[in-house]
Design an enzyme around this catalytic site. Structure first.
Site, PDB file in Angstrom:
ATOM      1  N   LYS A  91     -24.789 -18.371   6.572  1.00  0.00           N
ATOM      2  CA  LYS A  91     -25.468 -17.896   5.366  1.00  0.00           C
ATOM      3  C   LYS A  91     -26.149 -19.013   4.582  1.00  0.00           C
ATOM      4  CE  LYS A  91     -23.188 -13.520   4.355  1.00  0.00           C
ATOM      5  NZ  LYS A  91     -22.132 -13.404   5.391  1.00  0.00           N
ATOM      6  N   GLU A 113     -26.376 -10.943  -5.514  1.00  0.00           N
ATOM      7  CA  GLU A 113     -25.315  -9.953  -5.546  1.00  0.00           C
ATOM      8  C   GLU A 113     -24.435 -10.223  -4.345  1.00  0.00           C
ATOM      9  OE1 GLU A 113     -28.019  -9.046  -3.771  1.00  0.00           O
ATOM     10  OE2 GLU A 113     -26.767  -8.553  -2.044  1.00  0.00           O
ATOM     11  N   SER A 372     -21.093 -17.024  14.287  1.00  0.00           N
ATOM     12  CA  SER A 372     -21.703 -17.033  12.949  1.00  0.00           C
ATOM     13  C   SER A 372     -20.855 -17.719  11.890  1.00  0.00           C
ATOM     14  CB  SER A 372     -22.039 -15.604  12.522  1.00  0.00           C
ATOM     15  OG  SER A 372     -20.878 -14.787  12.555  1.00  0.00           O
TER      16      SER A 372
HETATM   17  C1  LIG Z   1     -22.035 -12.324   6.292  1.00  0.00           C
HETATM   18  C2  LIG Z   1     -21.594 -12.644   7.652  1.00  0.00           C
HETATM   19  C3  LIG Z   1     -22.040 -11.912   8.778  1.00  0.00           C
HETATM   20  C4  LIG Z   1     -22.889 -10.697   8.689  1.00  0.00           C
HETATM   21  O1  LIG Z   1     -24.152 -10.855   8.108  1.00  0.00           O
HETATM   22  P1  LIG Z   1     -25.481 -10.853   8.954  1.00  0.00           P
HETATM   23  O2  LIG Z   1     -26.539 -10.813   7.920  1.00  0.00           O
HETATM   24  O3  LIG Z   1     -25.487  -9.627   9.820  1.00  0.00           O
HETATM   25  O4  LIG Z   1     -25.502 -12.072   9.761  1.00  0.00           O
HETATM   26  C5  LIG Z   1     -21.617 -12.322  10.032  1.00  0.00           C
HETATM   27  N1  LIG Z   1     -20.797 -13.379  10.208  1.00  0.00           N
HETATM   28  C6  LIG Z   1     -20.352 -14.092   9.152  1.00  0.00           C
HETATM   29  C7  LIG Z   1     -19.450 -15.239   9.415  1.00  0.00           C
HETATM   30  C8  LIG Z   1     -20.732 -13.757   7.854  1.00  0.00           C
HETATM   31  O5  LIG Z   1     -20.273 -14.474   6.811  1.00  0.00           O
END
Ligand SMILES: *Cc1c(COP(=O)(O)O)cnc(C)c1O
Length: 388
Positions: A91, A113, A372
């Site tokens: 993010k 938000e 992610s």
């Molecule tokens: C917020 C988040 C997601 C999901 O958000 P996307 O916008 O779909 O990427 C996925 N993995 C992690 C670790 C997150 O913090």
């Protein structure tokens, strides 16, 4: 007539666009123009890259998951390590990009938000570093459930505003943030956290998250001399997935696979409808309202999905699969044990699909999983789930 690009119209096929009141439209039209002006500006890019390197810690590695590959048999698995970024997830890439844009536009305050708090924490983090005041709207119910994230944001100097209106959830926080924006647009930048929302936000978020696949493509060519057979990413709103896919969209031999929670299957079971100011595949209840969803991974708990994913699904360029909470929990443990990497529960959805897919492929095949985020934030929850 010249064909208009997505950046100009905000439409990906029938999806995307902006369906918002006129006073808000004016603000977002201005944002779209400013984004166009700066997105490829060399000085802007230089600054973006500087902070990605010095603050986020990019580039992050593309790690070969040797033990997991051996355990499963079949395709060789690589992990794109967004979990190693500062704040522990992808993010922050988008947050840095949007704050730099905000500064260029002369904004003196940032608003955001947040639902579970992850985007709020990333925004508060970067606002602290850039010394820009930050207000985060959060549903009252969510502030109670995520008290520790509220404390984190406050530690980082953000002003967290609990929203009592409506259900006291994410949607009400979005409404409060939009109200603030319309009132204060002259000095305020609304920093959106995923590849969703009215135009131009999905294009902006993709632009900044595309660094993920820009790196992974270069890295896999260096390591293997060829492109992967498949790239897998989890899909909430779709920002890490669109970033992980972006530089492979024009490589037809690379399969692009999004993994969404079985409990919130917007892509696999959704219908085309307008929610939150844009058109996408979404889950609706009997009254045509966005359906409340629940995923064990807070970041995947969203009734819709970004417009470009909706489009990639309908054109068939990308595939979308569902993963159950149990499969994600198992993947969470398998990756921890085999590789010494505790994944975020969101990312564990992508790992779970890799666990299914790898044995069906050969050792000539390569799978890149976009990891992610890291799982430290989820350890308490997994403890409770496994010991219940
Ligand atoms: C917020 C988040 C997601 C999901 O958000 P996307 O916008 O779909 O990427 C996925 N993995 C992690 C670790 C997150 O913090």
């Amino acid at each position: 007539m010249r064909e208009q690009s997505v950046v100009e119209t905000g439409f990906y096929g029938e999806f995307g666009g902006s369906f918002i009141p006129e006073d808000l439209q004016k603000v977002l039209d201005h944002l779209a123009l400013e984004f166009e002006k700066y997105k490829d500006d060399p000085e802007f890019q230089r600054e973006f890259r500087f902070y990605l390197r010095e603050y986020v810690g990019r580039e992050n590695p593309l790690t070969e998951a040797k033990n997991l590959t051996k355990k499963l048999g079949g395709a060789k698995i690589y992990l794109k390590r967004e979990d190693l970024n500062h704040t522990g997830a992808h993010k922050i890439n988008n947050v840095i990009g949007q704050i730099l844009l905000a500064k260029r536009m002369g904004a003196t305050r940032v608003i955001a938000e947040t639902g579970a708090g992850q985007h709020g924490v990333a925004t508060a983090t970067a606002c602290a570093m850039f010394d820009i005041p930050c207000t985060v709207y959060m549903g009252k119910v969510d502030t109670e459930r995520q008290a520790l994230n509220v404390f984190r944001m406050e530690l980082l100097g953000a002003n967290v505003v609990p929203v009592e209106k409506g259900q006291g959830r994410l949607k009400d926080a979005v409404d409060a943030a939009l109200e603030d924006l319309v009132e204060n647009y002259q000095n305020t930048f609304y920093l959106l956290g995923s590849a969703v929302g009215p135009h131009p936000y999905p294009s902006i978020v993709k632009h900044f998250q595309a660094v993920i696949s820009e790196e992974s493509k270069r890295q896999i060519l260096e390591k293997e001399g060829k492109l992967p057979t498949a790239v897998i990413a989890c899909v909430g709103g779709g920002s890490n997935a669109i970033g992980a896919f972006a530089h492979y969209l024009n490589e037809p031999n690379v399969r692009l696979i999004g993994a969404e929670p079985y409990e919130a299957p917007a892509m696999t079971e959704g219908v085309a409808a307008v929610i939150h100011g844009f058109k996408c595949l979404t889950l609706l209840d009997d009254n045509g309202e966005p359906k409340p969803t629940y995923s064990i991974a807070a970041g995947l708990d969203y009734p819709g999905v970004g417009p470009e994913h909706s489009y990639l699904k309908t054109t068939g360029r990308a595939e979308y699969v569902t993963v159950t909470a149990d499969e994600a929990l198992e993947a969470f443990q398998i990756l921890s044990k085999t590789e010494g990497i505790i994944p975020a529960l969101e990312s564990a959805h992508a790992i779970a699909h890799a666990i299914r897919l790898a044995p069906t492929l050969t050792d000539e095949d390569i799978i890149i999983v976009n990891l992610s985020g890291r799982g430290d934030k989820d350890v308490n929850q997994v403890f409770d789930l496994l010991n219940k």
